[in-house]
Each structure stands twice: as C-alpha cells, then as structure tokens.
Design a protein around this motif. Structure first.
Motif, mmCIF file in Angstrom:
data_model
loop_
_atom_site.group_PDB
_atom_site.id
_atom_site.type_symbol
_atom_site.label_atom_id
_atom_site.label_comp_id
_atom_site.label_asym_id
_atom_site.label_seq_id
_atom_site.Cartn_x
_atom_site.Cartn_y
_atom_site.Cartn_z
ATOM 1 N N HIS A 48 0.828 -1.210 0.000
ATOM 2 C CA HIS A 48 0.000 0.000 0.000
ATOM 3 C C HIS A 48 0.861 1.257 0.000
ATOM 4 C CE1 HIS A 48 -3.244 -2.585 1.716
ATOM 5 N NE2 HIS A 48 -4.044 -1.705 1.146
ATOM 6 N N GLU A 49 0.488 2.217 -0.811
ATOM 7 C CA GLU A 49 1.090 3.551 -0.730
ATOM 8 C C GLU A 49 0.046 4.506 -0.147
ATOM 9 O OE1 GLU A 49 4.138 3.079 -4.502
ATOM 10 O OE2 GLU A 49 2.126 3.855 -4.851
ATOM 11 N N PHE A 50 0.509 5.454 0.642
ATOM 12 C CA PHE A 50 -0.418 6.392 1.273
ATOM 13 C C PHE A 50 0.301 7.698 1.591
ATOM 14 C CE2 PHE A 50 1.178 6.070 5.642
ATOM 15 C CZ PHE A 50 1.855 4.869 5.621
ATOM 16 N N PRO A 56 9.760 5.703 2.708
ATOM 17 C CA PRO A 56 9.303 6.942 2.068
ATOM 18 C C PRO A 56 9.250 6.699 0.560
ATOM 19 C CG PRO A 56 11.387 7.262 3.280
ATOM 20 C CD PRO A 56 11.182 5.801 3.147
ATOM 21 N N GLU A 57 8.124 7.008 -0.067
ATOM 22 C CA GLU A 57 7.961 6.761 -1.513
ATOM 23 C C GLU A 57 8.193 8.045 -2.300
ATOM 24 O OE1 GLU A 57 7.514 5.519 -4.317
ATOM 25 O OE2 GLU A 57 7.125 3.378 -4.152
ATOM 26 N N TYR A 58 7.983 7.978 -3.599
ATOM 27 C CA TYR A 58 8.340 9.075 -4.495
ATOM 28 C C TYR A 58 7.428 10.303 -4.363
ATOM 29 C CZ TYR A 58 9.503 11.668 -8.663
ATOM 30 O OH TYR A 58 9.881 12.667 -9.503
ATOM 31 N N VAL A 109 2.214 11.590 -8.444
ATOM 32 C CA VAL A 109 2.111 10.160 -8.760
ATOM 33 C C VAL A 109 1.036 9.592 -7.829
ATOM 34 C CG1 VAL A 109 4.481 9.832 -9.540
ATOM 35 C CG2 VAL A 109 3.925 9.481 -7.131
ATOM 36 N N GLY A 110 0.508 8.438 -8.205
ATOM 37 C CA GLY A 110 -0.604 7.891 -7.447
ATOM 38 C C GLY A 110 -0.172 7.136 -6.203
ATOM 39 N N ASN A 111 -1.184 6.816 -5.393
ATOM 40 C CA ASN A 111 -1.014 5.866 -4.303
ATOM 41 C C ASN A 111 -1.552 4.530 -4.797
ATOM 42 O OD1 ASN A 111 -0.014 7.531 -2.140
ATOM 43 N ND2 ASN A 111 -2.069 8.440 -2.036
ATOM 44 N N GLY A 112 -0.646 3.649 -5.163
ATOM 45 C CA GLY A 112 -1.080 2.365 -5.698
ATOM 46 C C GLY A 112 -1.312 1.337 -4.612
ATOM 47 N N VAL A 113 -2.089 0.327 -4.970
ATOM 48 C CA VAL A 113 -2.141 -0.914 -4.194
ATOM 49 C C VAL A 113 -1.640 -1.984 -5.154
ATOM 50 C CG1 VAL A 113 -3.655 -2.659 -3.187
ATOM 51 C CG2 VAL A 113 -4.012 -0.258 -2.644
ATOM 52 N N HIS A 114 -0.521 -2.585 -4.817
ATOM 53 C CA HIS A 114 0.019 -3.646 -5.676
ATOM 54 C C HIS A 114 -0.208 -4.956 -4.956
ATOM 55 C CE1 HIS A 114 3.026 -0.331 -7.094
ATOM 56 N NE2 HIS A 114 1.804 -0.118 -7.534
ATOM 57 N N VAL A 115 -0.849 -5.890 -5.642
ATOM 58 C CA VAL A 115 -1.179 -7.166 -4.995
ATOM 59 C C VAL A 115 -0.231 -8.238 -5.522
ATOM 60 C CG1 VAL A 115 -2.999 -8.799 -4.438
ATOM 61 C CG2 VAL A 115 -3.593 -6.420 -4.926
ATOM 62 N N MET A 156 -6.694 8.847 -13.302
ATOM 63 C CA MET A 156 -5.551 9.777 -13.453
ATOM 64 C C MET A 156 -4.269 9.038 -13.106
ATOM 65 S SD MET A 156 -6.452 13.354 -11.759
ATOM 66 C CE MET A 156 -8.108 13.595 -11.260
ATOM 67 N N ARG A 157 -4.389 8.055 -12.243
ATOM 68 C CA ARG A 157 -3.200 7.278 -11.849
ATOM 69 C C ARG A 157 -2.822 6.266 -12.934
ATOM 70 N NH1 ARG A 157 -3.344 2.152 -9.142
ATOM 71 N NH2 ARG A 157 -1.176 1.533 -9.015
ATOM 72 N N LEU A 158 -3.830 5.660 -13.553
ATOM 73 C CA LEU A 158 -3.555 4.592 -14.530
ATOM 74 C C LEU A 158 -3.178 5.175 -15.892
ATOM 75 C CD1 LEU A 158 -6.334 1.954 -13.666
ATOM 76 C CD2 LEU A 158 -3.994 2.117 -12.797
ATOM 77 N N ARG A 172 3.677 6.959 -14.990
ATOM 78 C CA ARG A 172 3.424 7.188 -13.564
ATOM 79 C C ARG A 172 3.783 5.960 -12.737
ATOM 80 N NH1 ARG A 172 -0.322 11.839 -12.200
ATOM 81 N NH2 ARG A 172 -1.164 12.387 -14.216
ATOM 82 N N TRP A 173 4.434 5.012 -13.346
ATOM 83 C CA TRP A 173 4.844 3.787 -12.644
ATOM 84 C C TRP A 173 3.642 3.055 -12.036
ATOM 85 C CZ3 TRP A 173 10.288 2.800 -10.654
ATOM 86 C CH2 TRP A 173 11.219 3.458 -11.464
ATOM 87 N N SER A 174 2.490 3.140 -12.712
ATOM 88 C CA SER A 174 1.326 2.394 -12.207
ATOM 89 C C SER A 174 1.019 1.276 -13.191
ATOM 90 C CB SER A 174 0.141 3.335 -11.994
ATOM 91 O OG SER A 174 -0.213 3.983 -13.202
ATOM 92 N N ASP A 232 9.245 -4.824 -14.996
ATOM 93 C CA ASP A 232 8.660 -3.623 -15.580
ATOM 94 C C ASP A 232 7.623 -3.084 -14.596
ATOM 95 O OD1 ASP A 232 7.204 -1.719 -16.915
ATOM 96 O OD2 ASP A 232 6.552 -3.029 -18.555
ATOM 97 N N ARG A 233 7.890 -1.919 -14.035
ATOM 98 C CA ARG A 233 7.009 -1.366 -13.012
ATOM 99 C C ARG A 233 5.874 -0.517 -13.593
ATOM 100 N NH1 ARG A 233 11.465 -2.411 -9.962
ATOM 101 N NH2 ARG A 233 11.034 -3.185 -7.867
ATOM 102 N N GLU A 234 5.605 -0.688 -14.883
ATOM 103 C CA GLU A 234 4.386 -0.074 -15.421
ATOM 104 C C GLU A 234 3.481 -1.124 -16.049
ATOM 105 O OE1 GLU A 234 4.549 3.501 -17.677
ATOM 106 O OE2 GLU A 234 5.583 4.571 -16.085
ATOM 107 N N PHE A 285 -0.036 -7.693 -9.320
ATOM 108 C CA PHE A 285 -1.117 -6.991 -10.009
ATOM 109 C C PHE A 285 -1.007 -5.525 -9.615
ATOM 110 C CE2 PHE A 285 -5.405 -5.300 -10.215
ATOM 111 C CZ PHE A 285 -5.962 -5.882 -11.335
ATOM 112 N N ARG A 286 -0.888 -4.625 -10.609
ATOM 113 C CA ARG A 286 -0.566 -3.226 -10.273
ATOM 114 C C ARG A 286 -1.712 -2.242 -10.520
ATOM 115 N NH1 ARG A 286 4.883 -2.323 -9.401
ATOM 116 N NH2 ARG A 286 4.742 -0.138 -10.025
ATOM 117 N N ALA A 287 -2.822 -2.717 -11.103
ATOM 118 C CA ALA A 287 -3.887 -1.776 -11.488
ATOM 119 C C ALA A 287 -4.952 -1.621 -10.399
ATOM 120 C CB ALA A 287 -4.517 -2.233 -12.803
#
Ligand code: GLU
Ligand code: MG
Length: 436
Positions: A127-129, A173-175, A225-231, A284-286, A290-292, A302-304, A326-328
C-alpha cells in the motif's frame, strides 16, 4: 466513571469504506455467535456520503457475523480508546451468504479455484499512502530524512501492526508528495484481504492518535504520482501447500497453470479495473509514465505493467519466490473486491486453459498497433464510466460476481461517477483525499 471498551463489527463495503456497528467488548463471545443486524441499503452509501439509488430502499434485514480470526485490538493507553474491530460476513437471517457481501464474494471465488483446480492463493498487499503530518519537500523519495520527518508514526505503526498479528515486510518513504509505503504479509486466501483492511485501518488509527491523518486516496493531486495498491500473488497446491508457479523450462519461468491464471487476468483486466480502480480519480493514476499500469500487459522487471513477473534472488530457492504482482488497483476499492475480481479473472484463465501469455518487451505506448494486437494488449479504460461500461458488458466474470452483486456495484459506482462528474479534477481529488 469507568471506561468500557467497545468492539466494532465491520464490513469493508462496495465503496471500500469500513463500516460497522459497535457493542460492549464484554459481549464479544455472545456476538461471535449471533452477530449484529445489518441493512442491505448500507451497501449503497457512497464514500462521499450520499446514498446511490438502492434496489432495496428501506426494506430487508441481514446479519453481520464476525470472523474471530480477523479481530484487531490495539491498546492506545489509558487516556485513549482502544482500536478494537473485527471483520464479518453479511448473511441472510437464515445463515446463508448474502450475495452482495464483498468478503463472501472473495470466499466464493477462492472456493471455486480450490474445487475446480485444487489450488489456493497466497497474496500480499503493498500500500502507498500519504501522511498528512509530514511537510512536503522535493527529493524526498527513499530519503532517510523523509523517514525521520514522519517522526513517531512508523514505529508506532509497526508496534500496532504487530499487536494485531501482522508481519511488516517493509516501510519506506515513496516518491510522491508526503507519500509512504507499507507492505505486510503474505497470507493465504481471504486472510490476505483481511490483512489489507487492517493495514489501512491501523494506519488511520495510529495517525489519529498522533493528531493527524493518513490518506489512501488513489492520487493526491492531478500532477502527483498515485497511491497504488500492488497485490503480490502466487498459486499453491491446496493439499500440499507447494508453490506451482515456476517452470524453469519456460522462457519466462512460468508454469502452465500460473500462465493460464495470469492470461485470464490480463484478458479481463480492462473490465476488472472498474472494481480494482474504483474511484473517478483512479484513472488519473492509470496513465503511462506514472509507474502504475496503463495497459493489460505482462511485464518482466517492468514497473508499469498491468501484471508483473516479480524479480527473484538467484541465490535462494526460485520455486518458492517466483510470483506475480497486479498493479492496477488502489485503496478506493475494498480489498475483498480487488482480490475477488483479480482471482475471478484468473479462474477464467484456468477454466479455459488459456496459453501462457507473452511478456511485453518495453513500454506498450511505444509499440505499433500491429504489435499490440499480436500481444492482445489494449489500453486500460481512461475513466470510471468507461470501465463500468466494460464491466457491465462483460460476460466472463458475470458468473463469479453473480447478478445481484454486479447490479448493486454498477448502481453504486454509476451514481458516484455522475456525482464526481459535476466537480473539477482538483475538487474530486480533495473529496477522495478526505474519504480515504
Ligand atoms: N506510485 C506508483 C503507483 O501508483 C507505484 C510506484 C512503485 O512502487 O513502483 O502504483
Ligand atoms: Mg511503491
């Protein structure tokens, strides 16, 4: 006056909001058996407050039955309330599952994967927040100084996660502006999604205790950049627990079963985003750069990519590490719906015996239309409305979702999309930042 502790019995609903009802902690044993009453129309309360048109109106009664394995209790000391909650399943009064319950949906999909294919799923949520108490500074990513500037939060958060029985993997700490990232787990089956709920709620509780707040909004501002949830996920043999993802004889290391599973996920990804990227601002994140995730492509390192084959340490047993990401997804969606939708798509791949997909070399936006067609790669939807149209038209996932859940979800999210459509993108970002 003596303080009396209260337990909240909760569900994380169609809008990814954790809602429930409280009872005295002294009644816990009794409530574990009898649960607490719940109302169908609660599912139509949007994250922004207004209630979407409800197929049930004021009618109907359900019961929320707790799963004791999900209980979280964090002691915030004598002068503050303890954070005490437990997640439940929404059932009809006769004890049969209510088909619209997100946790029940995930359980149905997991059961089908096990029954039809003898497989269980292991997953870990990253999780990013945004932590509001920290000052926004440029060049903060991964910086020791950014870690320091969040002060007491991270250590208290780790302590609270531990108290709740969760195992922290990493905190960093994230980007993005004021952005941090936390990863726990992994866990098998529904517990992975229960943990994701706990990760979010415990972060909120710890920040609240420090007089601030965190937000898991999909994107803070249009320029961020977005706050992603990567599963992160992998398949295991349901009987032996052995991982079944890796095959060293395949060029990209994928076993036939994992390949079919991932192929199903990629094929359904455009429709699945309606559920995993469930906010108007999720789109807007996808977007590229934006590395999403902007396409339904399979990536290697590949982080996109929509789905990524994760790197392995060559010096440690590869079979045990080999897994996918899963990054979306983002945290505007219930983790139960995110995992359920991803896995329903994977189940389709297994049922149909889809061939192992090819890795997309390079960024899809740089490939010719012919090459994208060869690889079956498409751009993911670019608005919630477009994603909902694809989800509505989809026939592949329909069986797993069931007609009632699908109808309720579409009504809820169409209403939300329309409500957000009246606002500027900046106003929408502000609404989601406040809601998540
Ligand atoms: N913030 C990126 C996202 O929205 C992810 C960055 C990364 O951890 O690779 O998904
Ligand atoms: Mg990250």
């Amino acid at each position: 006056m003596k303080k009396e502790e209260i337990v909240m019995l909760c569900t994380t609903d169609l809008g990814g909001q954790t809602r429930g009802k409280g009872f005295p902690a002294s009644d816990l044993a009794d409530r574990l058996k009898k649960g607490i009453g719940w109302t169908p129309t609660n599912s139509m309360i949007t994250a922004h407050g207004p209630i979407a048109p409800s197929p049930w109106g004021p009618f109907g009664d359900l019961v929320l039955i707790p799963d004791p394995d999900t209980r979280v209790r964090i002691d915030f000391g004598p002068d503050a309330a303890a954070e005490h909650f437990v997640m439940g399943d929404i059932l009809h009064l006769d004890g049969t599952p209510w088909p619209v319950c997100p946790r029940g949906f995930l359980k149905r999909v997991l059961a089908a994967i096990e029954e039809r294919h003898g497989l269980k799923v292991k997953a870990a949520f990253e999780h990013e927040f945004v932590y509001e108490a920290v000052e926004e500074k440029p060049n903060a990513s991964y910086a020791l100084d950014s870690f320091r500037r969040q002060g007491a939060f991270a250590e208290r958060y780790l302590g609270a996660l531990k108290e709740a029985g969760l195992v922290l993997d990493t905190f960093m700490p994230e980007y993005g502006p004021k952005q941090y990232e936390v990863t726990v787990g992994p866990a098998v089956g529904v517990a992975a999604a229960d943990q994701a709920v706990a990760v979010r709620e415990i972060a909120r509780a710890v920040a609240h205790d420090l007089g601030s707040r965190v937000s898991f909004t999909p994107i803070l501002r249009p320029d961020a950049v977005g706050n992603g949830v990567h599963v992160h996920f992998s398949l295991m043999d349901a009987t032996t627990g052995a991982p079944v993802n890796h095959d060293p004889s395949h060029a990209d290391g994928m076993s036939a079963r994992a390949g079919s599973f991932v192929a199903g996920m990629l094929a359904c990804l455009p429709a699945v985003t309606a559920v995993t990227a469930a906010a108007s601002i999720s789109y807007m994140r996808l977007t590229p750069n934006r590395w999403s995730a902007a396409y339904n492509n399979l990536g290697y390192r590949d982080r996109e990519a929509g789905v990524r084959i994760c790197p392995v340490f060559q010096t440690v047993d590869i079979t045990k590490q080999f897994h996918f990401e899963f990054r979306a997804a983002d945290a505007a969606a219930s983790p139960y719906l995110v995992l359920g939708a991803m896995l329903a798509a994977g189940l389709h791949g297994l049922d149909s015996g889809l061939p192992i997909p090819s890795v997309c070399e390079g960024a899809p936006q740089n490939l010719s239309p012919e090459r994208l067609r060869e690889l079956d790669i498409v751009r993911l939807p670019q608005s919630l409305g477009e994603a909902l149209d694809l989800f509505e038209a989809d026939t592949v996932l329909a069986e797993s979702f069931g007609a009632e859940l699908k109808k309720a979800y579409l009504a809820h999210k169409r209403f939300e999309a329309e409500m957000m459509g009246q606002l500027s993108v900046e106003e929408q970002c502000a609404r989601y930042a406040a809601a998540y």
